[in-house]
Design a protein around this motif. Structure first.
Motif, PDB file in Angstrom:
ATOM      1  N   TYR A   1     -14.727 -36.366  13.523  1.00 18.53           N
ATOM      2  CA  TYR A   1     -13.887 -35.863  12.231  1.00 18.53           C
ATOM      3  C   TYR A   1     -13.505 -36.858  11.652  1.00 18.53           C
ATOM      4  O   TYR A   1     -13.985 -37.342  10.268  1.00 18.53           O
ATOM      5  CB  TYR A   1     -13.444 -35.762  13.141  1.00 18.53           C
ATOM      6  CG  TYR A   1     -12.592 -34.179  12.236  1.00 18.53           C
ATOM      7  CD1 TYR A   1     -13.225 -33.006  10.695  1.00 18.53           C
ATOM      8  CD2 TYR A   1     -11.226 -34.536  11.117  1.00 18.53           C
ATOM      9  CE1 TYR A   1     -12.137 -32.732  10.133  1.00 18.53           C
ATOM     10  CE2 TYR A   1     -10.597 -33.851  10.575  1.00 18.53           C
ATOM     11  CZ  TYR A   1     -10.863 -32.575   9.919  1.00 18.53           C
ATOM     12  OH  TYR A   1     -10.094 -32.480   8.431  1.00 18.53           O
ATOM     13  N   ALA A   2     -13.473 -38.000  12.365  1.00 22.03           N
ATOM     14  CA  ALA A   2     -12.415 -39.317  11.173  1.00 22.03           C
ATOM     15  C   ALA A   2     -13.380 -40.518  10.932  1.00 22.03           C
ATOM     16  O   ALA A   2     -13.374 -39.883   9.793  1.00 22.03           O
ATOM     17  CB  ALA A   2     -11.196 -40.198  11.951  1.00 22.03           C
ATOM     18  N   THR A   3     -14.620 -40.168  10.988  1.00 27.86           N
ATOM     19  CA  THR A   3     -15.394 -41.338  10.443  1.00 27.86           C
ATOM     20  C   THR A   3     -16.139 -40.142   9.152  1.00 27.86           C
ATOM     21  O   THR A   3     -16.863 -40.676   8.328  1.00 27.86           O
ATOM     22  CB  THR A   3     -16.478 -41.448  11.901  1.00 27.86           C
ATOM     23  OG1 THR A   3     -15.903 -42.126  12.651  1.00 27.86           O
ATOM     24  CG2 THR A   3     -17.745 -41.883  11.036  1.00 27.86           C
ATOM     25  N   TYR A   4     -16.393 -38.978   9.344  1.00 30.48           N
ATOM     26  CA  TYR A   4     -17.031 -37.690   8.572  1.00 30.48           C
ATOM     27  C   TYR A   4     -16.114 -37.676   7.962  1.00 30.48           C
ATOM     28  O   TYR A   4     -16.843 -38.252   6.513  1.00 30.48           O
ATOM     29  CB  TYR A   4     -17.095 -36.661   9.591  1.00 30.48           C
ATOM     30  CG  TYR A   4     -17.354 -35.749   8.037  1.00 30.48           C
ATOM     31  CD1 TYR A   4     -18.868 -35.401   8.241  1.00 30.48           C
ATOM     32  CD2 TYR A   4     -16.996 -35.212   6.785  1.00 30.48           C
ATOM     33  CE1 TYR A   4     -19.430 -34.652   6.675  1.00 30.48           C
ATOM     34  CE2 TYR A   4     -17.174 -34.090   6.395  1.00 30.48           C
ATOM     35  CZ  TYR A   4     -18.418 -33.723   5.712  1.00 30.48           C
ATOM     36  OH  TYR A   4     -19.424 -32.951   5.479  1.00 30.48           O
TER      37      TYR A   4
ATOM     38  N   TRP B   1      -0.989 -34.634   9.859  1.00 37.06           N
ATOM     39  CA  TRP B   1      -1.788 -35.625  10.436  1.00 37.06           C
ATOM     40  C   TRP B   1      -2.790 -36.672   9.184  1.00 37.06           C
ATOM     41  O   TRP B   1      -3.004 -37.282   9.464  1.00 37.06           O
ATOM     42  CB  TRP B   1      -2.987 -34.654  11.301  1.00 37.06           C
ATOM     43  CG  TRP B   1      -4.670 -35.381  11.573  1.00 37.06           C
ATOM     44  CD1 TRP B   1      -4.222 -36.002  12.584  1.00 37.06           C
ATOM     45  CD2 TRP B   1      -5.793 -36.046  10.534  1.00 37.06           C
ATOM     46  NE1 TRP B   1      -5.627 -37.019  13.429  1.00 37.06           N
ATOM     47  CE2 TRP B   1      -5.981 -36.614  12.009  1.00 37.06           C
ATOM     48  CE3 TRP B   1      -5.889 -35.499   9.771  1.00 37.06           C
ATOM     49  CZ2 TRP B   1      -7.405 -37.629  11.630  1.00 37.06           C
ATOM     50  CZ3 TRP B   1      -7.283 -35.968   9.744  1.00 37.06           C
ATOM     51  CH2 TRP B   1      -8.076 -37.223  10.373  1.00 37.06           C
ATOM     52  N   ASN B   2      -3.214 -36.175   7.757  1.00 37.50           N
ATOM     53  CA  ASN B   2      -3.744 -36.908   6.893  1.00 37.50           C
ATOM     54  C   ASN B   2      -2.678 -37.374   6.185  1.00 37.50           C
ATOM     55  O   ASN B   2      -3.550 -38.661   6.156  1.00 37.50           O
ATOM     56  CB  ASN B   2      -4.276 -35.609   6.300  1.00 37.50           C
ATOM     57  CG  ASN B   2      -5.080 -36.310   4.821  1.00 37.50           C
ATOM     58  OD1 ASN B   2      -5.343 -36.021   3.806  1.00 37.50           O
ATOM     59  ND2 ASN B   2      -6.173 -37.176   4.966  1.00 37.50           N
TER      60      ASN B   2
ATOM     61  N   SER C   1     -14.885 -34.169  16.018  1.00 37.13           N
ATOM     62  CA  SER C   1     -13.730 -34.107  16.487  1.00 37.13           C
ATOM     63  C   SER C   1     -13.095 -35.413  16.689  1.00 37.13           C
ATOM     64  O   SER C   1     -13.140 -36.356  15.984  1.00 37.13           O
ATOM     65  CB  SER C   1     -14.671 -33.582  18.309  1.00 37.13           C
ATOM     66  OG  SER C   1     -14.742 -34.378  18.785  1.00 37.13           O
ATOM     67  N   LEU C   2     -11.365 -34.796  17.416  1.00 31.80           N
ATOM     68  CA  LEU C   2     -10.591 -36.423  17.518  1.00 31.80           C
ATOM     69  C   LEU C   2     -10.465 -36.915  18.386  1.00 31.80           C
ATOM     70  O   LEU C   2     -10.810 -35.846  19.161  1.00 31.80           O
ATOM     71  CB  LEU C   2      -9.499 -35.901  16.228  1.00 31.80           C
ATOM     72  CG  LEU C   2      -9.811 -35.809  14.660  1.00 31.80           C
ATOM     73  CD1 LEU C   2      -8.538 -35.233  14.423  1.00 31.80           C
ATOM     74  CD2 LEU C   2      -9.700 -37.093  13.897  1.00 31.80           C
TER      75      LEU C   2
ATOM     76  N   TYR D   1      -2.672 -30.476  15.441  1.00 35.50           N
ATOM     77  CA  TYR D   1      -3.566 -30.810  14.236  1.00 35.50           C
ATOM     78  C   TYR D   1      -5.088 -31.370  15.140  1.00 35.50           C
ATOM     79  O   TYR D   1      -6.068 -30.154  15.040  1.00 35.50           O
ATOM     80  CB  TYR D   1      -3.510 -31.495  12.881  1.00 35.50           C
ATOM     81  CG  TYR D   1      -4.535 -30.772  11.716  1.00 35.50           C
ATOM     82  CD1 TYR D   1      -4.859 -29.451  11.775  1.00 35.50           C
ATOM     83  CD2 TYR D   1      -5.317 -32.327  11.703  1.00 35.50           C
ATOM     84  CE1 TYR D   1      -5.134 -29.022  10.708  1.00 35.50           C
ATOM     85  CE2 TYR D   1      -6.774 -31.235  10.644  1.00 35.50           C
ATOM     86  CZ  TYR D   1      -6.511 -30.085  10.397  1.00 35.50           C
ATOM     87  OH  TYR D   1      -7.472 -30.368   8.806  1.00 35.50           O
ATOM     88  N   ALA D   2      -4.609 -32.347  16.194  1.00 36.95           N
ATOM     89  CA  ALA D   2      -6.204 -33.064  16.132  1.00 36.95           C
ATOM     90  C   ALA D   2      -6.473 -31.943  16.821  1.00 36.95           C
ATOM     91  O   ALA D   2      -7.879 -31.860  17.871  1.00 36.95           O
ATOM     92  CB  ALA D   2      -5.244 -33.709  17.212  1.00 36.95           C
TER      93      ALA D   2
END
Length: 626
Positions: free
Chosen positions: A338-341, A278-279, A324-325, A306-307
């Motif tokens: 979660y992505a923003t974080y 994912w990353n 969350s995603l 993973y999401a």
């Protein structure tokens, strides 16, 4: 309204406010009490006569201490921490005590009998209050040999007033035939801590102030020591090596520690493979992630899984917002809180670098040992556009040494171009396309996206199945060895995907039906003590004990103090691994403080924003206790 009418009303309001405040405090205290009660119940040990008899065999001989005049330290090595241990090379420990805490009397043959001076002070500590530090030098979950004489690695710590305990432990890459797979390495370290508590009156130092520290696989095992205190799931393993489960007075011992330091921990192996895809993996297009290959399809499916995991995990930021995603128009679940974080964490790392660095600056990168296996389809990367990785630096303009007197492993350092200004440095990062916006006046920067960051600084260097290789080729496969099998599969998510999507994968390049069968077969295996693959995986997953998503939540005593440092450029594991660990710790009611940073420009090393890793660790221990 008259004053005499206002006063009663104000009094009522004050009383109501006080009542609400009291109720709020009672509610918070009740939650903490409830957690403490649950943990106490879950970790309560029953002591037997056999446990007491066993303990008597593990008392430290007070007449066998030796003296190192150069460093003014009394020490003893070869101290056994189990009556049924099998490895002479690994399963013992050495204890190193500053002479300031000691009154010594010669007992012959250059040995001494020690008593302790509880009034003498060294760096503000006494023989009763001094912390005990235990290095975990196990990159790649390797074995750590026990000392056979004076250990010079202890000098910096004993000079700081600490008691230094070098505990050997089994692991991978051993020189003998003893079992080093999960969970034996951590079991050995736990047994060492219990032996210290058994002998608390025979050594200097406060056995309730034990801190572990390590890098890579050692960082993972340090984190496990912090997360799994007194977990009953380890009991049968402790009994197997004859660990002291009780004192000679019949009280239970404890392997819980006060604090854990982890540099670049390779951990959370239950989801580490999926996190990697994912990353990083979803943005890769070469090697095992080349378009048209079945492994690229698997990579994408793992990223999606993973999401789903993140959305069930229940992590929250400091404001209480659930992370969350969500499905995205481009990429695989690349939007959401979660992505923003994560994006903000990357920007924070870069801005810390700009704040810490004095220009002109010479770009330098440092890599420590990882123990990772050789990869087949990808090349080692993650370097910046200039061809080198900049490092977080001290105000002097010098890079943090990252050196380790604890023999954390060899370091490789490479130097590159010198940048006269921060603006010139940012310009070099944008050489192949603008992805960083720099505010010269504020000396701050933002990035366009996580995809851009990964593309330029953190590209995937491991094959699909970064920790559980499709042919069992990864180092971590060896961690789950069983009798007759030196390496096994352990990832149930990959196994599920191989079974569910076999028809899809079979239409693509290089697929073999044997992969799915191999995973299914391995996941059914048990170790010599009857533990399943999933149970062993849980034993080596700190998250299993830290968050309510897992059944292990509140079944162990979690360390109060945590410090985590990672090199943000490392491609050894996903940025999400250490970030999730940090978030779970911050939400855990047993934890008092979490000191976390991911360091710009540094790779898989004892990354520090400024200064030396050892010095910073010592300062952190002092801040935690004083």
């Amino acid at each position: 309204m008259k004053l005499k009418q206002v006063l009663p009303l104000a009094g009522c309001l004050l009383a109501t406010t006080a009542l609400m405040s009291a109720c709020s405090q009672t509610k918070t205290t009740s939650k903490q009490t409830s957690t403490a009660a649950k943990v106490a119940k879950a970790t309560k040990q029953t002591v037997t006569k056999t446990d007491v008899t066993n303990a008597k065999k593990l008392l430290i001989n007070q007449h066998k201490w030796r003296y190192n005049a150069k460093h003014k330290v009394y020490y003893q090595v070869g101290i056994k921490y189990g009556t049924k241990t099998t490895s002479k090379t690994y399963e013992s420990m050495g204890i190193f005590i500053p002479a300031k805490y000691v009154t010594a009397k010669a007992s012959g043959n250059k040995t001494y009998r020690l008593t302790f001076n509880n009034k003498a002070k060294l760096k503000g500590y006494t023989a009763k209050t001094a912390p005990i530090v235990i290095p975990v030098n196990t990159p790649g979950y390797a074995a750590q040999a026990a000392p056979t004489g004076y250990d010079s690695s202890s000098a910096k710590y004993t000079k700081a007033g600490f008691i230094y305990v070098a505990a050997g432990c089994r692991g991978l890459s051993q020189t003998d035939k003893s079992n080093g797979s999960s969970p034996w390495g951590v079991t050995d370290l736990k047994s060492a801590v219990r032996t210290l508590r058994l002998n608390s009156s025979r050594i200097a130092g406060n056995t309730n102030r034990v801190f572990t520290f390590g890098h890579s696989g050692g960082g993972a095992q340090s984190a496990l020591m912090g997360a799994t205190g007194d977990s009953k799931k380890y009991t049968k393993y402790l009994k197997k090596i004859g660990a002291p489960l009780a004192t000679t007075a019949g009280k239970s011992t404890s392997d819980a520690i006060a604090g854990a330091m982890a540099w670049c921990p390779i951990t959370s192996l239950d989801t580490a493979n999926e996190a990697y895809e994912w990353n990083m993996g979803q943005y890769a297009t070469t090697g095992t992630r080349k378009s048209g290959t079945w492994t690229k399809a698997l990579s994408n499916d793992m990223a999606t899984q993973y999401a789903s995991y993140i959305n069930k995990l229940g992590l929250k930021d400091s404001n209480g917002q659930t992370l969350s995603l969500t499905k995205s128009s481009t990429g695989i679940y690349t939007t959401g809180t979660y992505a923003t974080y994560l994006k903000k964490k990357v920007e924070q790392s870069l801005n810390n670098f700009l704040k810490d660095t004095t220009f002109p600056y010479k770009a330098t990168s440092t890599e420590g040992p990882s123990g990772a296996a050789a990869q087949t389809g990808t090349k080692k990367s993650g370097s910046l556009p200039s061809g080198t990785k900049p490092s977080g630096t001290a105000k002097s303009g010098k890079m943090p040494s990252g050196s380790s007197g604890t023999a954390m492993g060899s370091q490789s350092t490479s130097s590159g171009k010198t940048y006269k200004t921060a603006k010139a440095y940012i310009k070099s990062l944008n050489k192949n396309g603008t992805w960083i916006t720099y505010n010269v006046k504020k000396n701050t920067a933002t990035i366009t996206s996580m995809k851009a960051f990964v593309k330029h600084c953190k590209t995937a260097s491991k094959d699909v199945g970064a920790f559980d290789g499709l042919t069992r080729q990864q180092t971590e496969n060896q961690l789950f060895a069983t009798s007759g099998s030196s390496a096994n599969h352990f990832d149930s998510t990959i196994s599920k995907l191989l079974k569910q999507n076999s028809a899809k994968y079979a239409k693509l390049k290089n697929y073999k039906a044997s992969y799915a069968k191999a995973y299914q077969k391995d996941l059914k295996k048990t170790d010599a003590l009857g533990s399943t693959m999933q149970q062993r995986l849980n034993l080596y997953n700190p998250m299993y004990y830290l968050t309510s998503y897992y059944d292990g939540y509140n079944t162990s005593k979690v360390a109060k103090y945590w410090r985590i440092r990672t090199g943000i450029n490392q491609s050894d594991t996903a940025l999400t691994v250490e970030t999730n660990l940090k978030l779970a710790l911050q939400q855990n009611k047993q934890v008092k403080s979490v000191d976390f940073a991911t360091v710009w420009g540094q790779g898989h090393t004892e990354a520090e924003r400024t200064g030396n890793n050892e010095t910073n660790f010592i300062k952190w221990v002092n801040r935690s206790l004083k």
